[in-house]
Design an enzyme around this catalytic site. Structure first.
Site, PDB file in Angstrom:
ATOM      1  N   ASP A   1       0.850  -1.182   0.000  1.00 55.43           N
ATOM      2  CA  ASP A   1       0.000   0.000   0.000  1.00 55.43           C
ATOM      3  C   ASP A   1       0.893   1.242   0.000  1.00 55.43           C
ATOM      4  O   ASP A   1       2.107   1.136   0.177  1.00 55.43           O
ATOM      5  CB  ASP A   1      -0.935   0.012   1.219  1.00 55.43           C
ATOM      6  CG  ASP A   1      -0.232  -0.462   2.466  1.00 55.43           C
ATOM      7  OD1 ASP A   1       0.969  -0.161   2.618  1.00 55.43           O
ATOM      8  OD2 ASP A   1      -0.862  -1.139   3.292  1.00 55.43           O
TER       9      ASP A   1
ATOM     10  N   ASP B   1       1.542   4.942   1.660  1.00 54.67           N
ATOM     11  CA  ASP B   1       1.227   5.899   2.724  1.00 54.67           C
ATOM     12  C   ASP B   1       1.828   7.238   2.360  1.00 54.67           C
ATOM     13  O   ASP B   1       2.887   7.312   1.725  1.00 54.67           O
ATOM     14  CB  ASP B   1       1.823   5.424   4.052  1.00 54.67           C
ATOM     15  CG  ASP B   1       1.212   4.096   4.495  1.00 54.67           C
ATOM     16  OD1 ASP B   1       0.062   3.823   4.117  1.00 54.67           O
ATOM     17  OD2 ASP B   1       1.908   3.342   5.200  1.00 54.67           O
TER      18      ASP B   1
ATOM     19  N   ASP C   1      11.461   3.509  12.312  1.00 55.92           N
ATOM     20  CA  ASP C   1      12.294   2.441  12.871  1.00 55.92           C
ATOM     21  C   ASP C   1      13.609   2.238  12.105  1.00 55.92           C
ATOM     22  O   ASP C   1      14.688   2.440  12.644  1.00 55.92           O
ATOM     23  CB  ASP C   1      11.513   1.123  13.023  1.00 55.92           C
ATOM     24  CG  ASP C   1      10.655   0.770  11.819  1.00 55.92           C
ATOM     25  OD1 ASP C   1      10.776   1.455  10.782  1.00 55.92           O
ATOM     26  OD2 ASP C   1       9.882  -0.207  11.900  1.00 55.92           O
TER      27      ASP C   1
HETATM   28  P1  ATP Z   1       4.906  -3.557   5.353  1.00 54.33           P
HETATM   29  O1  ATP Z   1       5.439  -3.699   3.968  1.00 54.33           O
HETATM   30  O2  ATP Z   1       4.857  -4.838   6.075  1.00 54.33           O
HETATM   31  O3  ATP Z   1       3.635  -2.758   5.453  1.00 54.33           O
HETATM   32  P2  ATP Z   1       6.014  -1.206   6.528  1.00 54.33           P
HETATM   33  O4  ATP Z   1       7.423  -0.829   6.825  1.00 54.33           O
HETATM   34  O5  ATP Z   1       5.277  -0.388   5.533  1.00 54.33           O
HETATM   35  O6  ATP Z   1       6.031  -2.734   6.119  1.00 54.33           O
HETATM   36  P3  ATP Z   1       3.956  -0.484   8.376  1.00 54.33           P
HETATM   37  O7  ATP Z   1       3.539  -1.188   9.632  1.00 54.33           O
HETATM   38  O8  ATP Z   1       3.006  -0.335   7.254  1.00 54.33           O
HETATM   39  O9  ATP Z   1       5.261  -1.265   7.897  1.00 54.33           O
HETATM   40  O10 ATP Z   1       4.514   0.923   8.827  1.00 54.33           O
HETATM   41  C1  ATP Z   1       4.699   2.026   7.956  1.00 54.33           C
HETATM   42  C2  ATP Z   1       5.913   2.836   8.383  1.00 54.33           C
HETATM   43  O11 ATP Z   1       5.733   3.347   9.713  1.00 54.33           O
HETATM   44  C3  ATP Z   1       7.215   2.053   8.432  1.00 54.33           C
HETATM   45  O12 ATP Z   1       7.826   1.989   7.186  1.00 54.33           O
HETATM   46  C4  ATP Z   1       8.008   2.831   9.450  1.00 54.33           C
HETATM   47  O13 ATP Z   1       8.590   3.970   8.852  1.00 54.33           O
HETATM   48  C5  ATP Z   1       6.960   3.307  10.423  1.00 54.33           C
HETATM   49  N1  ATP Z   1       6.793   2.382  11.567  1.00 54.33           N
HETATM   50  C6  ATP Z   1       5.934   1.342  11.661  1.00 54.33           C
HETATM   51  N2  ATP Z   1       6.040   0.732  12.848  1.00 54.33           N
HETATM   52  C7  ATP Z   1       6.972   1.404  13.545  1.00 54.33           C
HETATM   53  C8  ATP Z   1       7.525   1.280  14.858  1.00 54.33           C
HETATM   54  N3  ATP Z   1       7.130   0.309  15.676  1.00 54.33           N
HETATM   55  N4  ATP Z   1       8.453   2.177  15.239  1.00 54.33           N
HETATM   56  C9  ATP Z   1       8.848   3.168  14.403  1.00 54.33           C
HETATM   57  N5  ATP Z   1       8.378   3.335  13.176  1.00 54.33           N
HETATM   58  C10 ATP Z   1       7.453   2.484  12.732  1.00 54.33           C
HETATM   59 MG    MG Z   2       3.111  -0.579   5.064  1.00 53.53          MG
END
Ligand code: ATP
Ligand code: MG
Length: 449
Positions: free
Chosen positions: A73, A75, A150
């Site tokens: 997705d 964001d 993160d």
């Molecule tokens: P995925 O492809 O699994 O969605 P993602 O990295 O996009 O991986 P999300 O949970 O959608 O994971 O989170 C979006 C963004 O928010 C991450 O890329 C990161 O920058 C931030 N983020 C998410 N969880 C945390 C956390 N626990 N601590 C700090 N930043 C976070």
């Molecule tokens: Mg994501």
């Protein structure tokens, strides 16, 4: 000479430009084109920028595009407040209490828009007694928004208008080096939010990135902190992991790092029984395969698989204690679900499907009379049959049973009649009276004892 050839073919080499603390990575270097961004996300960044705000595609989507993967997705992060965003887009709504986000809808796509936020400084932060941050919901600027993320690979900002990436933490170089690196001091960041340890494992398994040594090092000593994370959040993370398309690898890594205890309490027990382990791993392989083929997977099926050997062992205990098979299965299902709920908060809404899948298993053994035909008509037949195949493959039941059902479900009426075993039960009379299989709408029935 080679340099000159390159110059002629590709033009002047691209330069990384610094802007404030952010390095600008130009398109010529990263090659992520605006066309790679979903139409809805592009409309969101375009709309916000036209209204005078800054807006970027952020997080996992930018990372995935750089890794040549298909983002799940898109964001968007912006300096507009949720109210500003809502004013710009007619079809949008503000969601969330802890941190307010805006969902902007275009057609059937929803884009999550968040206002830049900052990490709260140590002295103002509210933490629990183990140092876990209880809130991080202050608005901030772009630089602060990068710092609260993160991993460096997750902290890149892509501007679809200029096709440039803004990089505060060297995430671009880390992605190119295939390294997942925590921003800041890893131990501090894990203490603030222990779920980051699980994210480190999941993302490195899913993306095939290696964990930077300093990022991996503190995990062994800090894993107990996972016990303080609210159950709902752990379940969320577990679902992400199981549905990542790389569940087998994630579980292997979790076990290698001894992190699976906090994550899947019951899995500890299951994985210790050789048969249970084989079954769970097969179920996860099967799920991974389906996700890679873009087929739907149901969390209920997965939970049913994870808990099956627990159900089996309780079922046996109940029968040994003298309970009749069906009643014993009901007792076992209830007990396993109650126990699991205490530890992992599997939502009640999955119970019905899990129970249906489990209850249909003994019915596969009954191959006489009209019973197999009735089973075929059930809405959940396919799921229950897939489940049976996993049981066969793991060696729990005879492979012949799965083969029989494979043939039976696709066979002609004549062949089915030949295949049915002689019926010794009370259904014989009914078979004589009814010519056709019973119609749809038959609900899961109990196995006939
Ligand atoms: P995925 O492809 O699994 O969605 P993602 O990295 O996009 O991986 P999300 O949970 O959608 O994971 O989170 C979006 C963004 O928010 C991450 O890329 C990161 O920058 C931030 N983020 C998410 N969880 C945390 C956390 N626990 N601590 C700090 N930043 C976070
Ligand atoms: Mg994501």
């Amino acid at each position: 000479m080679i340099k000159n050839l390159f110059k002629r073919v590709f033009g002047k080499p691209a330069k990384v430009r610094a802007e404030g603390k952010c390095r600008i990575i130009p398109f010529d270097l990263h090659h992520v084109s605006r066309d790679g961004i979903s139409p809805a996300a592009r409309r969101v960044t375009d709309g916000l920028q036209a209204a005078g705000f800054s807006a970027f595609v952020v997080g996992g989507a930018v990372r995935d595009l750089l890794l040549d993967r298909h983002p799940k997705d898109f964001d968007v992060a912006t300096n507009a407040t949720p109210e500003d965003v809502k004013r710009v887009f007619r079809r949008s709504r503000i969601i969330g209490r802890r941190f307010r986000l805006v969902h902007v809808m275009f057609g059937d796509e929803t884009v999550e828009v968040s206002t830049f936020r900052r990490m709260i400084e140590a002295e103002d932060a509210q933490t629990d007694e183990h140092g876990r941050l209880l809130r991080d919901n202050e608005f901030g600027d772009q630089e602060q928004d990068a710092a609260r993320r993160d991993f460096t690979a997750n902290a890149l900002f892509y501007d679809p208008a200029t096709q440039e990436i803004c990089d505060y933490h060297n995430g671009y170089a880390d992605i190119r080096a295939n390294t997942l690196r925590m921003i800041g001091e890893p131990a501090v960041r894990y203490r603030e939010d222990p779920v980051r340890m699980l994210r480190a494992v999941r993302l490195s398994a899913k993306l095939g990135m290696k964990l930077d040594a300093a990022t991996a090092a503190p995990i062994a000593g800090m894993k107990e902190l996972l016990a303080n994370v609210p159950q709902a959040r752990l379940l969320d993370e577990m679902l992400k992991l199981l549905l990542s398309g790389h569940a087998v690898e994630c579980i292997k890594k979790l076990r290698a790092m001894d992190l699976h205890h906090g994550m899947l309490p019951m899995l500890d027990v299951i994985l210790e029984q050789p048969m249970g382990e084989k079954f769970v791993m097969l179920a996860l392989e099967n799920t991974d395969q389906r996700i890679r083929e873009d087929k739907p997977v149901s969390p209920a099926f997965l939970f049913a698989a994870l808990l099956w050997h627990e159900v089996l062992s309780d079922w046996k205990t109940q029968q040994d204690a003298g309970e009749r098979p069906v009643a014993a299965l009901h007792t076992a299902m209830g007990a396993v679900l109650d126990r699991q709920r205490e530890q992992l908060a599997i939502p009640h809404r999955h119970d019905a499907v899990m129970k249906e899948i489990w209850l249909m298993q003994p019915r596969f053994e009954q191959r006489g009379g009209l019973r197999p035909l009735r089973l075929l008509e059930l809405q959940r037949f396919r799921a229950a049959y897939d489940f049976l195949l996993l049981r066969c493959e793991s060696g729990e039941v005879d492979a012949e049973l799965g083969q029989w059902w494979e043939e039976f479900q696709h066979a002609t009426d004549e062949r089915r009649a030949e295949m049915l075993l002689p019926d010794t039960g009370g259904a014989k009379k009914r078979r004589r009276r009814r010519k056709k299989p019973v119609g749809a709408g038959v609900q899961a029935e109990l196995p006939i004892e």
